[in-house]
Motif scaffolding. Structure first.
Motif, PDB file in Angstrom:
ATOM      1  N   ARG A 104       5.917 -19.824  21.554  1.00 13.37           N
ATOM      2  CA  ARG A 104       6.576 -21.082  21.947  1.00 13.37           C
ATOM      3  C   ARG A 104       6.707 -22.013  20.738  1.00 13.37           C
ATOM      4  O   ARG A 104       7.693 -22.728  20.589  1.00 13.37           O
ATOM      5  CB  ARG A 104       5.778 -21.779  23.061  1.00 13.37           C
ATOM      6  CG  ARG A 104       5.851 -21.068  24.395  1.00 13.37           C
ATOM      7  CD  ARG A 104       4.741 -21.522  25.336  1.00 13.37           C
ATOM      8  NE  ARG A 104       5.035 -22.794  25.999  1.00 13.37           N
ATOM      9  CZ  ARG A 104       4.151 -23.435  26.781  1.00 13.37           C
ATOM     10  NH1 ARG A 104       2.918 -22.933  26.956  1.00 13.37           N
ATOM     11  NH2 ARG A 104       4.467 -24.559  27.365  1.00 13.37           N
ATOM     12  N   ASN A 157       1.899 -18.187  23.726  1.00 13.69           N
ATOM     13  CA  ASN A 157       1.820 -19.604  23.372  1.00 13.69           C
ATOM     14  C   ASN A 157       2.169 -19.827  21.898  1.00 13.69           C
ATOM     15  O   ASN A 157       2.825 -20.821  21.555  1.00 13.69           O
ATOM     16  CB  ASN A 157       0.423 -20.163  23.680  1.00 13.69           C
ATOM     17  CG  ASN A 157       0.294 -20.608  25.131  1.00 13.69           C
ATOM     18  OD1 ASN A 157       1.139 -21.350  25.624  1.00 13.69           O
ATOM     19  ND2 ASN A 157      -0.748 -20.152  25.806  1.00 13.69           N
ATOM     20  N   THR A 213      10.155 -22.233  26.654  1.00 12.17           N
ATOM     21  CA  THR A 213       9.104 -21.698  27.528  1.00 12.17           C
ATOM     22  C   THR A 213       9.700 -20.707  28.522  1.00 12.17           C
ATOM     23  O   THR A 213       9.068 -19.696  28.865  1.00 12.17           O
ATOM     24  CB  THR A 213       8.379 -22.849  28.252  1.00 12.17           C
ATOM     25  OG1 THR A 213       7.795 -23.703  27.257  1.00 12.17           O
ATOM     26  CG2 THR A 213       7.259 -22.327  29.148  1.00 12.17           C
ATOM     27  N   GLU A 268       6.458 -23.944  32.998  1.00 11.86           N
ATOM     28  CA  GLU A 268       5.095 -23.512  32.675  1.00 11.86           C
ATOM     29  C   GLU A 268       4.269 -23.275  33.945  1.00 11.86           C
ATOM     30  O   GLU A 268       3.645 -22.235  34.106  1.00 11.86           O
ATOM     31  CB  GLU A 268       4.414 -24.564  31.795  1.00 11.86           C
ATOM     32  CG  GLU A 268       3.053 -24.116  31.303  1.00 11.86           C
ATOM     33  CD  GLU A 268       2.354 -25.189  30.469  1.00 11.86           C
ATOM     34  OE1 GLU A 268       1.962 -26.227  31.033  1.00 11.86           O
ATOM     35  OE2 GLU A 268       2.196 -24.991  29.253  1.00 11.86           O
TER      36      GLU A 268
END
Lengths: 233, 233
Positions: free
Chosen positions: A37, A34, A195, A124
């Protein structure tokens, strides 16, 4: 960044390489998908933020100091100059997109913004989340920590195999999608591609699931996107 | 809508009740919590769209006609006048917020937009998703369909109890949050409250998990939000 990659981008983003300095602080971990990203997003946009490491191995995210910044106790968190703390990757992107509207990575028009939001979310839900779920339910070091956040939940072994199957289904579905378009959301690089590449790299590294050789369109996309300098962030 | 509720809203939204007619079509199901998130949003904003029912009981979402509109085979989908199909609730909201920028429900400034995005996502991750997961892994009618979408995955019984525990933890965490603020994202009603009320209603109805009596702040918020006419949508 090669001419080939640039040629797919909308005219407004071509040839601009300005670096924007800010008083933003990004609390993050180098090993956290994360966090990556957001790092790729910042590099792609040329936005400079101070990065402040949060040592997940030492469980620093559970410290009182970090919990005051992010009560969910997850990375990354973007802290603004006035102290406002923004958690959650799409919320951080939203702030950066609104505060620095040049060179958008979420589209220019209402329709583009909606479609990029849709495709990023599909990546996602169908790729990134199953990868994380399979990893968190398998890792010995995450016993009792199957879900990131303030509460402890036991691992469920059945989620490991299901997660791997979902990643394979994701690869097949997005191989089909990328037969029609150069990038995930269409003819331009966007957060959906960010992503996507983070998902493929983490599934390869942590689950031993690289893109299958016969998924030609997905591999073509992965090589195209991975050539961007931002992806090393 | 009572004066008390209105008093928390930002000045730009006060006293406006204009109805906006559009050529939008919303493919949706009355019993679907994700569809309800969009219906409440439209009612709150005064945006009129034609609703087209998708009969989930008859598995109409798997028909070729619907799969052409939404390849993920889930509801809702918003179809624009030019035929563009937008799936995923946050993407539909994003389109409506950008195309009809009056009376925003995702905030006015970059900071507000980011914080509403963060809180709405937290409600989804910590409350809405566990509720849906517990329901889908328990329902006899969803055997082999534990995850919405084009692929079949078997139910995992351990997810039912874990989901219920997560809903309880969500209630406790957001009872604490709402001790500090009238609405979830702060001093104004937003999409975070929409996902919140849809979560509470579905957890109550489908899991038998209403807000516990001693969660005074959460109950106060629920009663305040439920009094809005849009919530009946």
């Amino acid at each position: 960044m090669s001419t080939v990659v640039r040629s797919f981008e909308p005219p407004t983003t071509q040839g601009k390489t300005a670096i924007v300095s800010t008083d933003l602080k990004l609390y993050q971990s180098n090993g956290s998908p994360n966090s990556r990203r957001v790092r790729i997003y910042l590099a792609e946009r040329g936005i400079c933020a101070s990065t402040i490491p949060v040592d997940l191995g030492a469980k620093e995210q559970f410290s009182d100091a970090y919990a005051a910044i992010n009560p969910r106790r997850v990375v990354p968190t973007l802290v603004l100059g006035d102290g406002t703390a923004i958690g959650e990757v799409p919320a951080i992107w939203r702030y950066l997109e609104e505060a620095y509207p040049d060179r958008p990575l979420i589209g220019n028009t209402p329709k583009e913004k909606a479609l990029v939001t849709m495709w990023e979310r599909r990546i996602e839900l169908e790729g990134f989340n199953p990868t994380m779920e399979a990893v968190r339910n398998a890792a010995a070091g995450l016993k009792g920590r199957a879900i990131a956040g303030p509460h402890d939940y036991e691992q469920i072994p059945a989620l490991v195999e299901r997660g791997k199957q979902r990643v394979k289904d994701f690869y097949a579905d997005f191989n089909a999608r990328l037969t029609d378009t150069p990038f995930i959301a269409g003819h331009y690089f966007s957060v959906a591609d960010i992503t996507g590449v983070v998902t493929v790299d983490f599934a390869t590294k942590a689950l031993g699931l690289p893109i299958p050789e016969d998924h030609v369109a997905l591999k073509r996309w992965y090589e195209l996107v991975s050539a961007r300098p931002s992806i090393a962030a």
